[in-house]
Design a protein around this motif. Structure first.
Motif, PDB file in Angstrom:
ATOM      1  N   LYS A   3      -0.709   7.831  11.514  1.00 30.41           N
ATOM      2  CA  LYS A   3      -0.445   8.301  10.152  1.00 30.41           C
ATOM      3  C   LYS A   3      -1.728   8.537   9.389  1.00 30.41           C
ATOM      4  O   LYS A   3      -1.825   9.462   8.577  1.00 30.41           O
ATOM      5  N   ARG A   7      -2.469  12.151   7.876  1.00 30.15           N
ATOM      6  CA  ARG A   7      -2.687  12.264   6.433  1.00 30.15           C
ATOM      7  C   ARG A   7      -4.008  12.971   6.141  1.00 30.15           C
ATOM      8  O   ARG A   7      -4.064  13.906   5.349  1.00 30.15           O
ATOM      9  N   TYR A  11      -4.686  16.468   4.147  1.00 32.62           N
ATOM     10  CA  TYR A  11      -5.411  16.542   2.878  1.00 32.62           C
ATOM     11  C   TYR A  11      -6.568  17.537   2.936  1.00 32.62           C
ATOM     12  O   TYR A  11      -6.806  18.294   1.994  1.00 32.62           O
ATOM     13  N   LYS A  37       1.130  16.455  -4.226  1.00 36.89           N
ATOM     14  CA  LYS A  37       1.471  15.959  -2.892  1.00 36.89           C
ATOM     15  C   LYS A  37       1.261  14.446  -2.814  1.00 36.89           C
ATOM     16  O   LYS A  37       2.083  13.712  -2.235  1.00 36.89           O
ATOM     17  N   LEU A  38       0.183  13.956  -3.416  1.00 32.01           N
ATOM     18  CA  LEU A  38      -0.115  12.520  -3.379  1.00 32.01           C
ATOM     19  C   LEU A  38       0.887  11.716  -4.189  1.00 32.01           C
ATOM     20  O   LEU A  38       1.273  10.611  -3.787  1.00 32.01           O
ATOM     21  N   GLU A  41       3.885  11.271  -2.100  1.00 34.42           N
ATOM     22  CA  GLU A  41       3.640  10.337  -0.996  1.00 34.42           C
ATOM     23  C   GLU A  41       3.598   8.891  -1.478  1.00 34.42           C
ATOM     24  O   GLU A  41       4.075   7.976  -0.798  1.00 34.42           O
ATOM     25  N   GLN A  44       6.998   7.755  -1.718  1.00 31.88           N
ATOM     26  CA  GLN A  44       7.612   7.604  -0.403  1.00 31.88           C
ATOM     27  C   GLN A  44       7.223   6.306   0.282  1.00 31.88           C
ATOM     28  O   GLN A  44       8.035   5.733   1.020  1.00 31.88           O
ATOM     29  N   ILE A  45       6.008   5.825   0.061  1.00 37.29           N
ATOM     30  CA  ILE A  45       5.596   4.584   0.731  1.00 37.29           C
ATOM     31  C   ILE A  45       6.011   3.347  -0.068  1.00 37.29           C
ATOM     32  O   ILE A  45       5.719   2.222   0.340  1.00 37.29           O
ATOM     33  N   ILE A 150      -4.109   4.989   0.821  1.00 38.42           N
ATOM     34  CA  ILE A 150      -2.654   5.129   0.971  1.00 38.42           C
ATOM     35  C   ILE A 150      -2.168   4.430   2.241  1.00 38.42           C
ATOM     36  O   ILE A 150      -1.134   3.739   2.230  1.00 38.42           O
ATOM     37  N   GLU A 154       0.453   1.285   2.345  1.00 38.43           N
ATOM     38  CA  GLU A 154       1.669   1.348   3.161  1.00 38.43           C
ATOM     39  C   GLU A 154       1.735   0.152   4.112  1.00 38.43           C
ATOM     40  O   GLU A 154       2.802  -0.457   4.292  1.00 38.43           O
TER      41      GLU A 154
END
Length: 409
Positions: A3, A7, A11, A37-38, A41, A44-45, A150, A154
């Motif tokens: 990941k 990622r 980016y 986008k960040l 994300e 999402q985490i 990030i 996570e």
């Protein structure tokens, strides 16, 4: 760490080059693409209090998972890439199991990343390197830092057995043009201290940086037919050149290192009636820094006496050495140092020969040392980052969070 890699590759293919001549924040509209986008994300985490303001400053929270009263700490990286080199259509290349030999970045153009010139490459034999294709910069400065933060958040969210306090993260625009902290809301961020993940090779830990200023030298001339110009023409180009000749010739980036300061002319333009020199001034020592600024004024006065009132010097302070703000809370450096040592990473504590959001933030009330993100040769086509270095940065972030909580009784 698949990941982490995916990622980062995602980016860097988003162009976020900043623009020093823009008056907006962010300085380029395209920074919003990565910013949005960040934000998605971070949701999402599983982070909370995810926000983005009208200037594209992103903040988010990983809540504490311990009942101890633990300091709130933060991790910060910037989204933009340098205006010094193209960040459009970045096409990263993976070099797996690097063999220590030349890496052909672009066969057509004959662009080679060679350990004969870039000796640091030899540290990474056997590792996976991410390079450019020779046409653009890579963007590890500082998208490696973003990917690391990030990924670390996570990991902590998925491993509640690792106890930590409240953690804040932030991503800023426009660091590369010296404005990354200008509109940073320190009070809203609410951390006791933070770390920027914006250094270079593995182990870098920095808590002092240049004092910095920019300078514009504007020369006004008089254009007269060259055949009849004696005692009449004032050639702004010639006077600008004379100005530069009076600067210390060895006090430039290509001849200085360590704690040595410099003058750096990065743009000059001119014609007979108008010429302009754009430069930056850098020095770790506050007294020497002031002397450098005074030298520009003194040269201007000298040439004014010789040529008349034709020179204007405009100097603007940019940031200061954060050492004076970090030393009183030096335990924040010691925690990072301990985190590295516990992971078998040898800390490289040295002054930054450049700037960092952490400098401005430290003077805004948020002490903020700088930690390695893993990249090398920033701001150009020879930029690269070892994947293993990014993985180590993730582990350092996690360990700092764990140590900060474990040291509270």
């Amino acid at each position: 760490m698949e990941k982490l890699l995916s990622r980062f590759l995602d980016y860097v293919t988003t162009d976020t080059q900043s623009d020093p001549y823009s008056k907006t924040t962010p300085s380029t509209e395209k920074q919003w693409t990565l910013a949005k986008k960040l934000v998605l994300e971070l949701h999402q985490i599983g982070l909370q209090e995810v926000s983005i303001d009208e200037n594209a400053y992103i903040m988010a929270t990983l809540p504490a998972n311990t009942d101890k009263k633990v300091p709130t700490i933060g991790f910060i990286s910037h989204m933009d890439t340098s205006p010094d080199f193209s960040g459009k259509n970045v096409k990263p290349q993976l070099v797996k199991d690097y063999d220590g030999k030349d890496i052909v970045l672009n066969k057509t153009k004959g662009i080679v990343l060679s350990p004969d010139y870039f000796e640091d490459l030899l540290q990474y034999k056997g590792q996976t390197l991410i390079t450019t294709d020779g046409n653009t910069l890579l963007g590890a400065d500082d998208k490696a830092g973003i990917a690391e933060i990030i990924t670390a958040m996570e990991y902590l969210a998925q491993h509640p057995e690792i106890k930590h306090g409240k953690i804040r993260v932030a991503f800023t625009p426009d660091e590369e043009i010296g404005r990354g902290a200008h509109k940073f809301d320190v009070k809203k961020f609410g951390a006791d201290w933070a770390y920027t993940m914006d250094g270079s090779q593995v182990g870098e830990l920095e808590y002092e940086n240049f004092n910095a200023a920019s300078a514009k030298i504007i020369v006004k001339g008089k254009s007269v037919h060259p055949g009849y110009a004696k005692n009449k023409m004032v050639n702004a180009i010639a006077i600008a050149n004379e100005f530069l000749s009076l600067l210390p010739p060895r006090e430039v980036p290509e001849h200085t290192t360590g704690m040595e300061g410099f003058f750096h002319v990065h743009k000059i333009k001119g014609e007979i009636e108008n010429a302009q020199i754009d430069m930056i001034i850098r020095d770790h020592d506050a007294i020497h820094f002031q002397a450098r600024k005074e030298l520009l004024s003194n040269i201007s006065e000298k040439l004014t006496q010789k040529h008349g009132d034709c020179i204007t010097v405009e100097i603007e302070d940019q940031y200061r050495n954060m050492r004076e703000k970090v030393e009183p809370v030096f335990h924040i450096v010691e925690i990072a140092q301990e985190a590295m040592e516990s992971l078998g990473i040898e800390p490289i504590i040295k002054p930054i020969r450049g700037g960092t959001d952490g400098s401005q933030l430290s003077f805004m009330g948020l002490p903020c040392p700088n930690i390695f993100a893993g990249g090398h040769n920033f701001h150009g086509k020879y930029e690269y980052v070892p994947l293993e270095s990014m993985e180590k940065a993730v582990k350092v972030i996690v360990k700092i969070c764990e140590l900060t909580a474990s040291q509270i009784k």
